[in-house]
Design a protein around this motif. Structure first.
Motif, PDB file in Angstrom:
ATOM      1  N   GLU A  68       8.215 -13.969 -16.309  1.00 42.11           N
ATOM      2  CA  GLU A  68       7.452 -12.734 -16.508  1.00 42.11           C
ATOM      3  C   GLU A  68       6.296 -12.656 -15.520  1.00 42.11           C
ATOM      4  N   ALA A  69       5.672 -13.798 -15.228  1.00 46.71           N
ATOM      5  CA  ALA A  69       4.575 -13.828 -14.255  1.00 46.71           C
ATOM      6  C   ALA A  69       5.079 -13.405 -12.877  1.00 46.71           C
ATOM      7  N   ARG A  70       6.251 -13.888 -12.492  1.00 50.08           N
ATOM      8  CA  ARG A  70       6.819 -13.495 -11.195  1.00 50.08           C
ATOM      9  C   ARG A  70       7.110 -11.995 -11.163  1.00 50.08           C
ATOM     10  N   GLU A  71       7.686 -11.496 -12.256  1.00 48.36           N
ATOM     11  CA  GLU A  71       8.010 -10.069 -12.304  1.00 48.36           C
ATOM     12  C   GLU A  71       6.741  -9.217 -12.227  1.00 48.36           C
ATOM     13  N   LEU A  72       5.697  -9.626 -12.934  1.00 47.52           N
ATOM     14  CA  LEU A  72       4.439  -8.896 -12.883  1.00 47.52           C
ATOM     15  C   LEU A  72       3.844  -8.917 -11.485  1.00 47.52           C
ATOM     16  N   SER A  73       3.950 -10.048 -10.811  1.00 46.19           N
ATOM     17  CA  SER A  73       3.396 -10.125  -9.462  1.00 46.19           C
ATOM     18  C   SER A  73       4.096  -9.142  -8.530  1.00 46.19           C
ATOM     19  N   GLU A  74       5.416  -8.974  -8.705  1.00 47.57           N
ATOM     20  CA  GLU A  74       6.151  -8.021  -7.884  1.00 47.57           C
ATOM     21  C   GLU A  74       5.692  -6.590  -8.177  1.00 47.57           C
ATOM     22  N   VAL A  75       5.453  -6.289  -9.449  1.00 47.52           N
ATOM     23  CA  VAL A  75       4.968  -4.954  -9.816  1.00 47.52           C
ATOM     24  C   VAL A  75       3.587  -4.717  -9.219  1.00 47.52           C
ATOM     25  N   PHE A  76       2.722  -5.723  -9.281  1.00 48.54           N
ATOM     26  CA  PHE A  76       1.383  -5.600  -8.708  1.00 48.54           C
ATOM     27  C   PHE A  76       1.454  -5.322  -7.209  1.00 48.54           C
ATOM     28  N   LEU A  77       2.349  -6.033  -6.512  1.00 42.69           N
ATOM     29  CA  LEU A  77       2.487  -5.833  -5.068  1.00 42.69           C
ATOM     30  C   LEU A  77       2.965  -4.417  -4.764  1.00 42.69           C
ATOM     31  N   THR A  78       3.910  -3.932  -5.587  1.00 38.79           N
ATOM     32  CA  THR A  78       4.395  -2.561  -5.400  1.00 38.79           C
ATOM     33  C   THR A  78       3.280  -1.554  -5.624  1.00 38.79           C
ATOM     34  N   LEU A  79       2.494  -1.768  -6.677  1.00 42.23           N
ATOM     35  CA  LEU A  79       1.369  -0.884  -6.968  1.00 42.23           C
ATOM     36  C   LEU A  79       0.353  -0.904  -5.830  1.00 42.23           C
ATOM     37  N   HIS A  80       0.022  -2.089  -5.358  1.00 40.78           N
ATOM     38  CA  HIS A  80      -0.951  -2.214  -4.263  1.00 40.78           C
ATOM     39  C   HIS A  80      -0.459  -1.472  -3.013  1.00 40.78           C
ATOM     40  N   ARG A  81       0.816  -1.677  -2.687  1.00 41.42           N
ATOM     41  CA  ARG A  81       1.384  -1.041  -1.500  1.00 41.42           C
ATOM     42  C   ARG A  81       1.340   0.484  -1.637  1.00 41.42           C
ATOM     43  N   ALA A  82       1.704   0.984  -2.832  1.00 40.79           N
ATOM     44  CA  ALA A  82       1.719   2.429  -3.048  1.00 40.79           C
ATOM     45  C   ALA A  82       0.316   3.015  -2.952  1.00 40.79           C
ATOM     46  N   LEU A  83      -0.657   2.332  -3.508  1.00 40.13           N
ATOM     47  CA  LEU A  83      -2.040   2.827  -3.459  1.00 40.13           C
ATOM     48  C   LEU A  83      -2.559   2.868  -2.026  1.00 40.13           C
ATOM     49  N   VAL A  84      -2.299   1.794  -1.274  1.00 37.93           N
ATOM     50  CA  VAL A  84      -2.765   1.750   0.116  1.00 37.93           C
ATOM     51  C   VAL A  84      -2.080   2.820   0.944  1.00 37.93           C
ATOM     52  N   HIS A  85      -0.762   2.955   0.793  1.00 36.33           N
ATOM     53  CA  HIS A  85      -0.035   3.967   1.569  1.00 36.33           C
ATOM     54  C   HIS A  85      -0.495   5.370   1.194  1.00 36.33           C
ATOM     55  N   GLY A  86      -0.798   5.569  -0.078  1.00 32.30           N
ATOM     56  CA  GLY A  86      -1.285   6.874  -0.505  1.00 32.30           C
ATOM     57  C   GLY A  86      -2.608   7.220   0.147  1.00 32.30           C
ATOM     58  N   LEU A  87      -3.515   6.249   0.237  1.00 35.49           N
ATOM     59  CA  LEU A  87      -4.805   6.481   0.872  1.00 35.49           C
ATOM     60  C   LEU A  87      -4.646   6.708   2.376  1.00 35.49           C
ATOM     61  N   ILE A  88      -3.722   5.974   2.987  1.00 35.73           N
ATOM     62  CA  ILE A  88      -3.495   6.158   4.425  1.00 35.73           C
ATOM     63  C   ILE A  88      -2.934   7.543   4.701  1.00 35.73           C
ATOM     64  N   THR A  89      -2.036   7.998   3.803  1.00 38.50           N
ATOM     65  CA  THR A  89      -1.456   9.341   3.975  1.00 38.50           C
ATOM     66  C   THR A  89      -2.532  10.398   3.994  1.00 38.50           C
ATOM     67  N   ARG A  90      -3.577  10.214   3.189  1.00 36.58           N
ATOM     68  CA  ARG A  90      -4.650  11.211   3.144  1.00 36.58           C
ATOM     69  C   ARG A  90      -5.432  11.253   4.443  1.00 36.58           C
ATOM     70  N   MET A  91      -5.370  10.194   5.231  1.00 33.14           N
ATOM     71  CA  MET A  91      -6.071  10.186   6.525  1.00 33.14           C
ATOM     72  C   MET A  91      -5.495  11.226   7.465  1.00 33.14           C
ATOM     73  N   ASP A  92      -4.215  11.572   7.259  1.00 31.65           N
ATOM     74  CA  ASP A  92      -3.569  12.576   8.125  1.00 31.65           C
ATOM     75  C   ASP A  92      -4.160  13.954   7.889  1.00 31.65           C
ATOM     76  N   GLY A  93      -4.700  14.144   6.670  1.00 33.24           N
ATOM     77  CA  GLY A  93      -5.241  15.460   6.355  1.00 33.24           C
ATOM     78  C   GLY A  93      -6.624  15.638   6.912  1.00 33.24           C
TER      79      GLY A  93
END
Length: 241
Positions: free
Chosen positions: A216-241
């Motif tokens: 479960e710890a491994r699975e949670l870590s993968e979810v955290f990494l996905t969340l982190h990546r999505a948040l960072v990419h979302g903020l970078i996308t706003r830089m285009d605006g």
């Protein structure tokens, strides 16, 4: 009961105690509850007698050895290992397995088993770490100083090598280890959250519960990494605006 035992011996099938004895030298902490847990996860499927007793073939034992070795030596989550086994069952060669190794459906080849049984997590000297990552002595010293990597008796693990390679790439952009300390702090906070979630299961004494907590710890870590990546990419996308 006697007839069932005779049939099992004639077929070459093993009971769960015999499987444990077979794996004891290589995996001394293996238990019957862990084997049943892996069965629940769909990684093995032993034959069941009409009375409900499990019978394990040599192929089942090899699959267990495959799973346990990848967990122990490569730190892979069970989901990834199951994907490997599903590919093997389809007659395919899973990506990421050691080069030159052949695998067969429903089993693991002797060559792969030998490779996995001798594979251990790597331990690198500072010289090896620098040679394989391209890091300078000053960069390695800074990574240690800012807590990005740790050494044990002057040796580093594979995670330190990944960090070093990332730091080398970031150094080209003017980012130094002193700038990266927030990443370590964030990782520590995330692990704290994971420990809070799995604590009730991890505190139990039976091996199966601890195995579930680790998975479960491994699975949670993968979810955290996905969340982190999505948040960072979302903020970078706003830089285009």
């Amino acid at each position: 009961m006697a007839a069932a035992q005779t049939e099992r011996r004639n077929s070459g099938a093993l009971n769960i105690g015999e499987v444990l004895a077979t794996l004891a030298e290589e995996f001394p902490s293996m238990t019957a509850s862990k084997i049943r847990f892996l069965e629940e996860k769909g990684l093995i499927a032993p034959h069941r007698t009409p009375a409900g007793y499990r019978q394990y073939s040599q192929g089942d034992v090899e699959r267990l050895r495959f799973v346990l070795a990848l967990q122990r030596d490569q730190y892979l989550p069970l989901k990834v290992i199951k994907d490997y086994l599903d590919a093997i069952d389809r007659g395919e060669r899973p990506e990421g397995l050691p080069p030159g190794v052949s695998v067969a459906p429903r089993a693991v080849s002797e060559e792969l088993s030998a490779h996995l049984s001798t594979t251990r997590p790597r331990s690198l000297s500072e010289a090896q770490l620098r040679a394989e990552s391209g890091a300078s002595a000053a960069l390695v010293e800074a990574m240690v100083s800012y807590g990005l990597v740790e050494s044990a008796d002057g040796r580093f693990d594979e995670h330190a090598l990944q960090v070093a390679r990332a730091c080398v790439a970031l150094e080209d952009h003017g980012l130094e280890p002193r700038h990266l300390r927030p990443f370590q702090a964030s990782a520590e906070r995330e692990v704290g959250l994971i420990e809070r979630v799995v604590a009730p299961m991890a505190s139990r004494r039976d091996t199966a519960a601890r195995a579930r907590a680790a998975e479960e710890a491994r699975e949670l870590s993968e979810v955290f990494l996905t969340l982190h990546r999505a948040l960072v990419h979302g903020l970078i996308t706003r830089m285009d605006g």
